[in-house]
Design a protein around this motif. Structure first.
Motif, PDB file in Angstrom:
ATOM      1  N   PHE A   2      -0.980  -5.877  -2.143  1.00 28.89           N
ATOM      2  CA  PHE A   2      -1.094  -5.336  -3.500  1.00 28.89           C
ATOM      3  C   PHE A   2      -0.037  -4.263  -3.729  1.00 28.89           C
ATOM      4  CE2 PHE A   2      -5.732  -6.586  -3.497  1.00 28.89           C
ATOM      5  CZ  PHE A   2      -5.601  -7.536  -4.493  1.00 28.89           C
ATOM      6  N   ARG A   3       0.115  -3.387  -2.763  1.00 26.72           N
ATOM      7  CA  ARG A   3       1.093  -2.301  -2.903  1.00 26.72           C
ATOM      8  C   ARG A   3       2.510  -2.847  -2.983  1.00 26.72           C
ATOM      9  NH1 ARG A   3      -2.069   1.163   1.299  1.00 26.72           N
ATOM     10  NH2 ARG A   3      -3.454   2.305  -0.084  1.00 26.72           N
ATOM     11  N   GLU A   4       2.808  -3.859  -2.177  1.00 25.02           N
ATOM     12  CA  GLU A   4       4.136  -4.456  -2.191  1.00 25.02           C
ATOM     13  C   GLU A   4       4.415  -5.119  -3.540  1.00 25.02           C
ATOM     14  OE1 GLU A   4       7.912  -5.495  -1.291  1.00 25.02           O
ATOM     15  OE2 GLU A   4       6.614  -4.069  -0.269  1.00 25.02           O
ATOM     16  N   ARG A   5       3.450  -5.853  -4.069  1.00 25.21           N
ATOM     17  CA  ARG A   5       3.633  -6.469  -5.390  1.00 25.21           C
ATOM     18  C   ARG A   5       3.848  -5.403  -6.450  1.00 25.21           C
ATOM     19  NH1 ARG A   5      -1.074 -10.069  -4.091  1.00 25.21           N
ATOM     20  NH2 ARG A   5      -0.110 -11.912  -3.220  1.00 25.21           N
ATOM     21  N   GLU A   6       3.047  -4.350  -6.381  1.00 26.47           N
ATOM     22  CA  GLU A   6       3.169  -3.263  -7.349  1.00 26.47           C
ATOM     23  C   GLU A   6       4.554  -2.615  -7.256  1.00 26.47           C
ATOM     24  OE1 GLU A   6       0.810   0.804  -8.655  1.00 26.47           O
ATOM     25  OE2 GLU A   6      -0.020  -0.444  -7.072  1.00 26.47           O
ATOM     26  N   ARG A   7       5.028  -2.362  -6.049  1.00 22.95           N
ATOM     27  CA  ARG A   7       6.366  -1.767  -5.862  1.00 22.95           C
ATOM     28  C   ARG A   7       7.462  -2.663  -6.432  1.00 22.95           C
ATOM     29  NH1 ARG A   7       4.374   0.509  -0.978  1.00 22.95           N
ATOM     30  NH2 ARG A   7       4.765  -1.393   0.174  1.00 22.95           N
ATOM     31  N   ARG A   8       7.356  -3.961  -6.161  1.00 24.56           N
ATOM     32  CA  ARG A   8       8.380  -4.892  -6.642  1.00 24.56           C
ATOM     33  C   ARG A   8       8.414  -4.950  -8.168  1.00 24.56           C
ATOM     34  NH1 ARG A   8       8.135 -10.204  -2.751  1.00 24.56           N
ATOM     35  NH2 ARG A   8       8.731  -9.144  -0.841  1.00 24.56           N
ATOM     36  N   ALA A  26      -4.816  -4.306 -12.010  1.00 28.20           N
ATOM     37  CA  ALA A  26      -6.197  -4.726 -12.235  1.00 28.20           C
ATOM     38  C   ALA A  26      -6.741  -5.464 -11.015  1.00 28.20           C
ATOM     39  CB  ALA A  26      -6.288  -5.612 -13.469  1.00 28.20           C
ATOM     40  N   MET A  27      -5.918  -6.297 -10.398  1.00 30.54           N
ATOM     41  CA  MET A  27      -6.347  -6.997  -9.185  1.00 30.54           C
ATOM     42  C   MET A  27      -6.633  -6.002  -8.071  1.00 30.54           C
ATOM     43  SD  MET A  27      -3.819 -10.299  -9.080  1.00 30.54           S
ATOM     44  CE  MET A  27      -4.227 -10.610  -7.379  1.00 30.54           C
ATOM     45  N   GLN A  28      -5.813  -4.973  -7.993  1.00 30.32           N
ATOM     46  CA  GLN A  28      -5.985  -3.970  -6.958  1.00 30.32           C
ATOM     47  C   GLN A  28      -7.298  -3.212  -7.170  1.00 30.32           C
ATOM     48  OE1 GLN A  28      -2.584  -1.458  -6.530  1.00 30.32           O
ATOM     49  NE2 GLN A  28      -3.500  -0.192  -4.962  1.00 30.32           N
ATOM     50  N   ILE A  29      -7.610  -2.888  -8.411  1.00 28.63           N
ATOM     51  CA  ILE A  29      -8.846  -2.167  -8.721  1.00 28.63           C
ATOM     52  C   ILE A  29     -10.063  -3.043  -8.444  1.00 28.63           C
ATOM     53  CG2 ILE A  29     -10.233  -1.208 -10.609  1.00 28.63           C
ATOM     54  CD1 ILE A  29      -7.563  -0.223 -11.824  1.00 28.63           C
ATOM     55  N   ASP A  30      -9.971  -4.335  -8.803  1.00 27.01           N
ATOM     56  CA  ASP A  30     -11.097  -5.250  -8.643  1.00 27.01           C
ATOM     57  C   ASP A  30     -11.255  -5.768  -7.218  1.00 27.01           C
ATOM     58  OD1 ASP A  30     -11.694  -4.968 -11.303  1.00 27.01           O
ATOM     59  OD2 ASP A  30     -10.688  -6.814 -11.916  1.00 27.01           O
ATOM     60  N   SER A  31     -10.298  -5.489  -6.370  1.00 26.84           N
ATOM     61  CA  SER A  31     -10.335  -5.980  -5.000  1.00 26.84           C
ATOM     62  C   SER A  31     -11.453  -5.315  -4.219  1.00 26.84           C
ATOM     63  CB  SER A  31      -8.999  -5.685  -4.307  1.00 26.84           C
ATOM     64  OG  SER A  31      -9.105  -5.924  -2.931  1.00 26.84           O
ATOM     65  N   PRO A  32     -12.123  -6.078  -3.353  1.00 26.55           N
ATOM     66  CA  PRO A  32     -13.139  -5.468  -2.498  1.00 26.55           C
ATOM     67  C   PRO A  32     -12.533  -4.453  -1.525  1.00 26.55           C
ATOM     68  CG  PRO A  32     -12.907  -7.817  -2.009  1.00 26.55           C
ATOM     69  CD  PRO A  32     -12.011  -7.504  -3.160  1.00 26.55           C
ATOM     70  N   LEU A  33     -11.223  -4.480  -1.347  1.00 26.91           N
ATOM     71  CA  LEU A  33     -10.554  -3.544  -0.453  1.00 26.91           C
ATOM     72  C   LEU A  33     -10.277  -2.207  -1.131  1.00 26.91           C
ATOM     73  CD1 LEU A  33      -7.910  -5.999   1.004  1.00 26.91           C
ATOM     74  CD2 LEU A  33     -10.016  -5.231   2.096  1.00 26.91           C
ATOM     75  N   SER A  34     -10.425  -2.175  -2.445  1.00 27.66           N
ATOM     76  CA  SER A  34     -10.067  -0.981  -3.207  1.00 27.66           C
ATOM     77  C   SER A  34     -11.080   0.131  -2.983  1.00 27.66           C
ATOM     78  CB  SER A  34     -10.004  -1.314  -4.694  1.00 27.66           C
ATOM     79  OG  SER A  34      -9.721  -0.164  -5.432  1.00 27.66           O
ATOM     80  N   ALA A  61      -9.834   3.415  -4.130  1.00 27.90           N
ATOM     81  CA  ALA A  61      -9.335   4.407  -5.075  1.00 27.90           C
ATOM     82  C   ALA A  61      -8.482   3.717  -6.126  1.00 27.90           C
ATOM     83  CB  ALA A  61      -8.476   5.450  -4.339  1.00 27.90           C
ATOM     84  N   ALA A  62      -8.277   4.408  -7.222  1.00 33.17           N
ATOM     85  CA  ALA A  62      -7.449   3.861  -8.306  1.00 33.17           C
ATOM     86  C   ALA A  62      -6.005   3.752  -7.823  1.00 33.17           C
ATOM     87  CB  ALA A  62      -7.536   4.767  -9.523  1.00 33.17           C
ATOM     88  N   PRO A  63      -5.265   2.752  -8.340  1.00 32.48           N
ATOM     89  CA  PRO A  63      -3.872   2.607  -7.921  1.00 32.48           C
ATOM     90  C   PRO A  63      -2.995   3.711  -8.474  1.00 32.48           C
ATOM     91  CG  PRO A  63      -4.386   1.099  -9.699  1.00 32.48           C
ATOM     92  CD  PRO A  63      -5.676   1.772  -9.302  1.00 32.48           C
ATOM     93  N   ASP A  64      -1.876   3.921  -7.810  1.00 34.08           N
ATOM     94  CA  ASP A  64      -0.890   4.898  -8.260  1.00 34.08           C
ATOM     95  C   ASP A  64      -0.162   4.334  -9.459  1.00 34.08           C
ATOM     96  OD1 ASP A  64       1.072   6.807  -8.531  1.00 34.08           O
ATOM     97  OD2 ASP A  64       2.295   5.994  -6.898  1.00 34.08           O
ATOM     98  N   LEU A  65      -0.249   5.015 -10.605  1.00 36.32           N
ATOM     99  CA  LEU A  65       0.374   4.536 -11.821  1.00 36.32           C
ATOM    100  C   LEU A  65       1.843   4.875 -11.886  1.00 36.32           C
ATOM    101  CD1 LEU A  65      -2.411   5.342 -14.406  1.00 36.32           C
ATOM    102  CD2 LEU A  65      -1.964   3.206 -13.242  1.00 36.32           C
TER     103      LEU A  65
END
Length: 78
Positions: A9-15, A62-70, A72-76
């Motif tokens: 998730f973090r890698e996708r967000e960074r890209r 949204a996927m990161q927030i809804d993930s069972p691994l989440s 905390a909120a993602p870094d905006l």
């Protein structure tokens, strides 16, 4: 089906953020001196690309927030 891990998730967000930054900060006409009429990508196309990238970033977050691994909120990044 395997669930994605936090790192994916973090890698996708960074890209997506990097691509969005590049698209928002590029000024093709200024850099090349090419008249607007000769651009390969029209202003409308560029706006559609930015809109698509922003939508993609929202979907990844949204996927990161809804993930069972989440936990905390993602870094905006803002």
């Amino acid at each position: 089906m395997r669930l994605p891990d936090k790192n994916s998730f973090r890698e996708r967000e960074r890209r997506v953020k990097a691509e969005l930054f590049m698209a928002e900060s590029s000024r093709p006409g200024d850099a090349t001196g090419v008249p607007v009429a000769d651009w390969l990508l029209s202003r409308a196309d560029a706006e559609r690309e930015l809109t698509g990238l922003r939508s993609l970033l929202g979907a990844v977050m949204a996927m990161q927030i809804d993930s069972p691994l989440s936990t905390a909120a993602p870094d905006l990044g803002e």
